[in-house]
Design an enzyme around this catalytic site. Structure first.
Site, PDB file in Angstrom:
ATOM      1  N   ILE A 104       0.833  -1.203   0.000  1.00 23.54           N
ATOM      2  CA  ILE A 104       0.000   0.000   0.000  1.00 23.54           C
ATOM      3  C   ILE A 104       0.868   1.253   0.000  1.00 23.54           C
ATOM      4  CG2 ILE A 104      -1.688   1.333   1.304  1.00 23.54           C
ATOM      5  CD1 ILE A 104      -2.904  -1.096   0.049  1.00 23.54           C
ATOM      6  N   ILE A 111      15.620 -15.471   6.335  1.00 22.42           N
ATOM      7  CA  ILE A 111      16.625 -16.175   5.543  1.00 22.42           C
ATOM      8  C   ILE A 111      16.183 -16.324   4.090  1.00 22.42           C
ATOM      9  CG2 ILE A 111      15.755 -18.502   6.111  1.00 22.42           C
ATOM     10  CD1 ILE A 111      18.723 -19.372   6.260  1.00 22.42           C
ATOM     11  N   THR A 119      12.896   0.222  15.043  1.00 19.37           N
ATOM     12  CA  THR A 119      13.281   0.779  13.742  1.00 19.37           C
ATOM     13  C   THR A 119      14.799   0.845  13.610  1.00 19.37           C
ATOM     14  OG1 THR A 119      11.249   2.061  13.460  1.00 19.37           O
ATOM     15  CG2 THR A 119      13.207   2.864  12.315  1.00 19.37           C
ATOM     16  N   CYS A 141     -17.668 -16.606 -10.842  1.00 21.08           N
ATOM     17  CA  CYS A 141     -16.984 -17.876 -11.093  1.00 21.08           C
ATOM     18  C   CYS A 141     -17.808 -19.039 -10.514  1.00 21.08           C
ATOM     19  CB  CYS A 141     -15.571 -17.823 -10.533  1.00 21.08           C
ATOM     20  SG  CYS A 141     -14.479 -19.132 -11.166  1.00 21.08           S
ATOM     21  N   GLY A 166     -19.625 -18.884  -8.097  1.00 18.98           N
ATOM     22  CA  GLY A 166     -20.909 -18.269  -7.760  1.00 18.98           C
ATOM     23  C   GLY A 166     -21.901 -18.324  -8.905  1.00 18.98           C
ATOM     24  N   ARG A 208     -11.476 -23.839 -14.432  1.00 14.85           N
ATOM     25  CA  ARG A 208     -11.323 -24.981 -15.334  1.00 14.85           C
ATOM     26  C   ARG A 208     -12.645 -25.704 -15.577  1.00 14.85           C
ATOM     27  NH1 ARG A 208      -7.924 -26.439 -11.122  1.00 14.85           N
ATOM     28  NH2 ARG A 208      -6.119 -26.381 -12.493  1.00 14.85           N
ATOM     29  N   HIS A 227     -13.992 -12.951 -13.456  1.00 15.05           N
ATOM     30  CA  HIS A 227     -13.764 -12.255 -12.182  1.00 15.05           C
ATOM     31  C   HIS A 227     -13.733 -10.740 -12.414  1.00 15.05           C
ATOM     32  CE1 HIS A 227     -12.687 -15.701  -9.525  1.00 15.05           C
ATOM     33  NE2 HIS A 227     -12.405 -16.271 -10.682  1.00 15.05           N
ATOM     34  N   GLU A 235     -13.971  -8.425 -10.350  1.00 16.33           N
ATOM     35  CA  GLU A 235     -13.319  -7.693  -9.260  1.00 16.33           C
ATOM     36  C   GLU A 235     -11.890  -7.293  -9.592  1.00 16.33           C
ATOM     37  OE1 GLU A 235     -12.729 -12.123  -8.064  1.00 16.33           O
ATOM     38  OE2 GLU A 235     -14.121 -10.894  -9.217  1.00 16.33           O
TER      39      GLU A 235
END
Length: 546
Positions: A20, A148, A191, A379, A381, A470, A515, A517
């Site tokens: 952001i 790491i 910090t 999708c 849905g 798919r 999609h 969105e």
């Protein structure tokens, strides 16, 4: 064109909002007329997030060219106009896979393959390639300094700063400055230690963005600057805000973009943030409110539906409505009944995979259909809405998707075995294909039917939307469904795949295989979501006939 780079890292704790913060700075630079792009480097070993659990990683954001990427790329596209591609996100797994493939081919002529230089060189090549053609590239390194997993990426960006020259590179480090209630003061030591960790691998930050729950006073910023070896004006206070869309103005007010332009020797006009001011105004001045029920299976982590959440908020802005999302576990609909859906102004069923909670989603679609509640299916849905319609309207008893029931008599949804991709190439899949990277992905053309709600909302005969699935509608059973009143309002480029369905005798019932969105932004919204939230508002005001 010489590209300048801002490398964005994070310290102290994870989930501070590097994406952001970086996207907000990118938005300001773009508002100054600069050509800006963004990249996300992820240290995990997965080749991409496509097969990762949404409850662990959050949503998978799909780009126009079909890359399955980190959700931060969604933030990038919502803040800047540049469209992300597969070049804007890569993982350690992708880099290692490419290097090992080259080693097997013999490209390294028998050399011993090592993290330095082979892995770091591969990272640098991808960064340079992804940033080409832009004035400024903001490159976010995932994880926290000291992990790491991120060391090869940190080493790669350190080398890039040396090779490209410090006049073309900057390091922006995001940290946490916590407020201790017992002591009654902000603590800068975390910090300082984070910057010390960064210095130990050869990176001196140029800008420190300090997250806190309050404004960091000048004396504390001066202290941070002294101990972290940065200019005082380069210590940016980023306090918690009630809307992420206020952050561009927050960091613009502290001259962050001026620091960048001065460093890179760029002369650019002042940032025009009028569009963002309009977004903030609309968000702060709603004329009504709606409650939308999102019936899903990953609701324990709202970030699993990040782009859907944001798209609903964007649609709220366009309709001057405050949108409250009520997350409902689809398994609860199964066990407790549809009574838990009562009182909602609209229902949305988002995408998903697997049979857990599937009957609850079907029940949610049925409830919306039978009770004249606005419904948007995305999708899966769309597929559950189709299953409900087949079972309860078209008299196809036991209808289901072949994904969940192999022996159903009416497989109204089945595996796509062949389709045309966005470039016009034929793609083929079988039940034995790998799970990763094998779906119908990316932007695809959709033909909208005359007289349909979809065409009315989009205002065009065709539209391009992004896919990630798919399974599709079984065309063999379409005549029976259409005879029962189902309207097919969107078809694929070759008109062989169903993209949108509607129920004409319902006030607002639209479901899409794609999609939507992924292309919604706070400044522009999205037609389907805007229409859906508008309908929710009408329902809330009692304007729908039940």
């Amino acid at each position: 064109m010489t590209t300048n780079y801002i490398f964005v890292t994070g310290g102290v704790v994870s989930s501070l909002g590097k994406g952001i913060a970086a996207a907000s700075l990118a938005a300001i630079l773009e508002a100054r007329g600069l050509k800006v792009t963004m990249m996300k480097l992820d240290p995990y070993i997965n080749v991409d997030p496509g097969t990762m659990s949404p409850t662990q990683h959050g949503e998978v954001f799909v780009t126009e060219d079909g890359a399955e990427t980190d959700l931060d790329l969604g933030h990038y596209e919502r803040f800047i106009r540049t469209k992300m591609t597969k070049r804007n996100n890569f993982t350690a797994g992708r880099v290692y896979a490419d290097v090992l493939r080259k080693e097997r081919r013999g490209d390294y002529l028998g050399a011993t393959i090592q993290v330095i230089p082979h892995i770091t060189n591969a990272i640098k090549e991808r960064v340079i390639s992804g940033a080409a053609g832009h004035d400024i590239a903001l490159v976010e390194v995932g994880g926290t300094v000291g992990d790491i997993e991120s060391l090869p990426f940190m080493e790669a960006i350190r080398q890039l700063a040396v090779e490209l020259g410090r006049e073309h590179t900057m390091f922006m480090h995001l940290t946490l400055v916590p407020y201790l209630v017992a002591a009654g003061e902000l603590k800068t030591k975390p910090t300082q230690h984070s910057v010390k960790e960064l210095l130990s691998i050869g990176i001196q930050p140029d800008i420190l963005v300090c997250r806190s729950d309050r404004v960091i006073p000048a004396n504390e910023r001066k202290k941070i600057a002294l101990f972290c070896n940065v200019q005082e004006k380069a210590v940016i206070s980023m306090k918690d805000v009630d809307s992420i869309y206020k952050i561009p103005q927050l960091i613009r007010a502290q001259g962050t973009d001026d620091l960048v332009c001065q460093r890179f020797g760029i002369t650019a006009p002042a940032a025009d943030l009028s569009e963002w001011e309009q977004v903030i105004y609309e968000e702060a001045n709603p004329t009504g409110e709606v409650t939308i029920g999102m019936v899903g299976k990953y609701i324990e982590l709202p970030d699993a539906y990040k782009s859907v959440n944001e798209a609903l908020k964007h649609a709220g802005l366009k309709n001057r409505l405050s949108v409250t999302i009520k997350y409902i576990d689809s398994q609860d609909v199964e066990s407790k009944g549809t009574e838990i859906l009562e009182g909602l102004d609209a229902i949305l069923v988002p995408g998903g995979f697997g049979d857990r909670g599937i009957e609850g989603k079907i029940l949610a679609a049925q409830y919306a259909r039978e009770n004249a509640v606005p419904y948007l299916g995305i999708c899966l849905g769309m597929q559950v809405a189709l299953i409900d319609y087949a079972r309860n309207v078209a008299n196809m008893e036991g209808a289901h998707s072949s994904e969940f029931s192999k022996d159903t008599k009416f497989p109204v949804v089945g595996l796509i075995t062949e389709w045309i991709d966005g470039d016009g190439n034929v793609e083929e899949r079988t039940e034995k294909s790998d799970l990763g990277g094998t779906m119908r992905l990316g932007s695809q053309l959709c033909h909208l039917a005359k007289g349909s709600k979809a065409r009315e909302l989009y205002g065009n005969a065709t539209v391009e939307e992004r896919h990630r699935h798919r399974y599709e509608v079984n065309n063999n059973l379409l005549p029976q469904l259409e005879k029962a009143g189902l309207k097919i309002s969107g078809l694929s480029a070759d008109k062989k795949l169903v993209e949108i369905i509607e129920i004409p005798n319902h006030p607002w019932f639209v479901a899409a295989q794609f999609h939507p969105e992924f292309t919604s932004t706070p400044r522009d919204g999205h037609p389907l979501f805007e229409g859906f939230v508008k309908a929710a508002g009408e329902n809330a005001r009692g304007e729908f006939e039940k």
